[in-house]
Structure formats: C-alpha cells, structure tokens
Design an enzyme around this catalytic site. Structure first.
Site, PDB file in Angstrom:
ATOM      1  CG  HIS A   1      -2.110   1.006   1.195  1.00 21.89           C
ATOM      2  ND1 HIS A   1      -3.145   0.771   1.984  1.00 21.89           N
ATOM      3  CD2 HIS A   1      -1.854   2.420   0.766  1.00 21.89           C
ATOM      4  CE1 HIS A   1      -3.773   2.176   1.741  1.00 21.89           C
ATOM      5  NE2 HIS A   1      -3.135   2.907   1.224  1.00 21.89           N
TER       6      HIS A   1
ATOM      7  CG  HIS B   1      -1.242   6.407  -2.512  1.00 17.08           C
ATOM      8  ND1 HIS B   1      -2.443   6.169  -3.207  1.00 17.08           N
ATOM      9  CD2 HIS B   1      -1.490   5.630  -1.435  1.00 17.08           C
ATOM     10  CE1 HIS B   1      -3.218   5.591  -2.517  1.00 17.08           C
ATOM     11  NE2 HIS B   1      -2.807   5.297  -1.138  1.00 17.08           N
TER      12      HIS B   1
ATOM     13  CG  HIS C   1      -7.592   3.596  -0.434  1.00 16.44           C
ATOM     14  ND1 HIS C   1      -6.880   2.810  -1.429  1.00 16.44           N
ATOM     15  CD2 HIS C   1      -6.803   4.175   0.384  1.00 16.44           C
ATOM     16  CE1 HIS C   1      -5.696   3.426  -1.291  1.00 16.44           C
ATOM     17  NE2 HIS C   1      -5.468   4.090  -0.393  1.00 16.44           N
TER      18      HIS C   1
ATOM     19  CD  GLU D   1      -7.556   6.551   4.762  1.00 19.91           C
ATOM     20  OE1 GLU D   1      -7.959   6.546   3.443  1.00 19.91           O
ATOM     21  OE2 GLU D   1      -6.422   7.043   5.064  1.00 19.91           O
TER      22      GLU D   1
ATOM     23  CG  ASP E   1      -1.530   5.744   2.842  1.00 22.49           C
ATOM     24  OD1 ASP E   1      -1.771   5.441   1.382  1.00 22.49           O
ATOM     25  OD2 ASP E   1      -2.361   5.807   3.725  1.00 22.49           O
TER      26      ASP E   1
HETATM   27  N1  ADE Z   1      -4.586   8.893  -1.560  1.00 20.08           N
HETATM   28  C1  ADE Z   1      -3.308   8.953  -1.070  1.00 20.08           C
HETATM   29  N2  ADE Z   1      -3.349   8.369   0.024  1.00 20.08           N
HETATM   30  C2  ADE Z   1      -4.548   8.139   0.550  1.00 20.08           C
HETATM   31  C3  ADE Z   1      -5.238   7.567   1.545  1.00 20.08           C
HETATM   32  N3  ADE Z   1      -4.698   7.412   2.911  1.00 20.08           N
HETATM   33  N4  ADE Z   1      -6.561   7.376   1.466  1.00 20.08           N
HETATM   34  C4  ADE Z   1      -7.274   7.789   0.391  1.00 20.08           C
HETATM   35  N5  ADE Z   1      -6.705   8.258  -0.679  1.00 20.08           N
HETATM   36  C5  ADE Z   1      -5.408   8.341  -0.665  1.00 20.08           C
HETATM   37 ZN    ZN Z   2      -3.649   4.746   0.381  1.00 19.42          ZN
END
Ligand code: ADE
Ligand code: ZN
Length: 330
Positions: free
Chosen positions: A16, A18, A196, A199, A277
C-alpha cells in the site's frame, strides 16, 4: 538481535504505497524549479509546516497540490527511482505501488507520460537490484464513474504494465458501489481489483468493496472491528487488510499509535500487514512504520514475524516466490 534490527534486515513486501505520496519536499522544490511551476510554499520548512492534517480530505488537498510539479516522463521516473532506492535501503524486495492517473490527466498530462516514467524506473530497479513490483492504477473516488472509464480505456493500452486497479481519494460520501460498473469492466479485462475502504468510512463500505467490486485486498480496513460479522468474514476468507499506522495517526483515524487497533486485528487472526501509504507526507517509510508500531503496541517478535510473512502472503507474487521470501524471515 533486537527487534529494530530484525525489522530492518528482514526482506519485506510493501502493498500500500501511493507513488505520488513519496514526493519529498526537496524533490518537489527541484521539480518546481525545473518545470517552472509555481507552488504555494515558500521553502521546505513551509511545506513541512503544512503537513499538519485534520483528516483525509485536508491531506488530499495538499497532496494534489504537490503533484502539480510532475509534468514530464523524467519527473515520474525520478520520483519512482527515488522510492526504488528507498526500497533497496529498507530491504523491501517486492512492492505493489498505486498511481493516480486522473490527478495528472486532469491537468493535461498524458497517461503515457505518467505510466512510462513510473514503469521505466521500476524496470531499472528490477534489473539493477532485483526489486520485483506490480503497478496498480487507482480511480479517484471523488470523481464520477465516467472519468474512471476514460482512464480505464487508457489502461487497456498498457495492460503489459498495469496489474490491477484500485480506488482511493476522499472516502466519505463516495462508497464503493458508486464504481460497480467500472470495476465490472476492469474485471472483465482481467485486472485484479483492490479498494481503499474502512479508512475513515464505515464497515458497510468494506462489505460493498468485497461484494460488489470483488476485491482481492482491502486497503486500510481498520474500521472493520466495528462489525463482528465482517470480522468473522475477513477472518474466514483471509482477505488481506493493508494497514498503514503512521498514516492513520497523521490523518487522525486514531489519536496516537498506542490506540491503534493493529494488535487487536492480529489477535483476531486477520490477514494484516504494515505499509507506509504516503511516506513523504506521513513521516516515515516502511521500516519506521514497523518500528514505531512495534514499540507503541509492544508487539512481540512473533507478532512482527507474522506481519512480515503476511506482507508476502498477501502480495500478488506467485506461490513459489512467496515461499522463497518467507523462508528468509527468521
Ligand atoms: N490517496 C493517497 N493516500 C490516500 C489515502 N490514505 N486514502 C485515500 N486516498 C489516498
Ligand atoms: Zn492509501
């Protein structure tokens, strides 16, 4: 060997991450200069001060702002190469990274520039230090499904590079069901799906991702403990939850690391592992996430081992590779 050394020296998979979230302030400034892009920060200290978030949306605003410095293929290459070097430094031997094409195509950057820059850097890392990888394209859930269809059509031209599709951005009010048709088309075209969910959003969103998007993993998923039936289901199916401890603190999902529910999830035998993340925004890469959560929750070596083994078990590597890497964790 103490636990910190054990974490650092063990092979790990990251599931996970980005790639836009690895944009360090220093690189942001040098790309802004190189591309003549104006950014709303005066200096690096100014940027770091702005990284004080109240929730997911307050972070996303700054994150999309930062991404504006990425213009040319070389920018996406440099961004990804910097992360690949971090993988080498941290003994991350396999990574499955997200990218958000709509963040760039909506600014007039071509899809090809984005994917080619990312892919070439990962290929170089594979050739030079054997980093294995998968690329997962995320749809921005605050946009509509039609916008998603446009990038899915582009992704079909890059099927050799893109392994799967995911769903990210602003969760509340944008449930997985909004993208049922889009994910159906992605599945028909043999993309693996993840999303996702849970969260900030409710357990219901996790159910929707499982039942209507046919996801193979849930990203975050920490809200699942609010729903006993869901916990039973996740424990039975061993659908992985890609947990990101430092992210959850920065975005105030939990007040502090000691309140994080990772240990409870482990105790319920859920398939969880640790990830970073958006490490440039949340204060640390994978090893720091592992080390800090180990200390905060007083995790045992056995717990840490389970997290590391789960990172490979939950990956999209083939079974032979999974077994090879897992045998090196001891
Ligand atoms: N885009 C980048 N990080 C994210 C996250 N933690 N939750 C949702 N979208 C994201
Ligand atoms: Zn994320």
């Amino acid at each position: 060997m103490n636990l910190e050394e054990f974490i650092k020296k063990s092979p790990k998979a990251e599931l996970h991450l980005h790639i836009e979230g690895t944009l360090e302030p220093e690189l942001m400034f040098s790309l802004a200069k190189r591309n003549n892009v104006e950014i709303s920060f005066k200096n690096i200290d100014d940027v770091k001060k702005a990284y004080n978030f109240n929730n997911l949306d307050s972070f996303l605003k700054i994150y999309y702002e930062g991404a504006k410095v990425l213009i040319n293929e070389k920018d996406f290459f440099d961004l990804t190469w910097a992360y690949a070097l971090k993988c080498k430094e941290e003994n991350i031997v396999h990574t499955e990274i997200f990218f958000d094409p709509q963040t760039h195509t909506d600014r007039g950057i071509s899809f090809d520039i984005v994917i080619n820059g990312i892919y070439k850097a990962l290929q170089k890392a594979k050739n030079e230090f054997n980093l294995s990888f998968k690329i997962i394209m995320c749809f921005l859930r605050h946009l509509d499904e039609d916008s998603g269809f446009k990038v899915l059509n582009q992704a079909l031209l890059h099927k050799d590079k893109i392994f799967g599709v995911g769903l990210d951005s602003s969760e509340t009010g944008n449930p997985p069901n909004k993208f049922k048709r889009l994910f159906k088309k992605a599945l028909e075209n043999n993309f693996v799906t993840v999303a996702h969910a849970g969260e900030e959003g409710p357990p219901e969103y996790i159910w929707e991702a499982l039942n209507h998007l046919s996801v193979k993993r849930i990203d975050h998923g920490v809200q699942c403990l609010k729903d006993h039936k869901l916990v039973e289901e996740l424990s039975k199916t061993q659908i992985p939850l890609t947990v990101c401890p430092l992210s959850n603190i920065k975005l105030r999902v939990f007040n502090n690391l000691k309140d994080h529910n990772l240990k409870k999830m482990l105790d319920k035998k859920l398939m969880v592992m640790v990830n970073s993340d958006d490490p440039a925004y949340f204060g640390g890469y994978l090893n720091k996430n592992l080390i800090e959560i180990q200390i905060a929750l007083n995790l045992s070596k056995e717990d840490v081992k389970i997290l590391l083994v789960n990172s490979f078990k939950s990956s999209f590597l083939n079974e032979k590779k999974k077994i090879e890497w897992i045998s090196k964790i001891s």
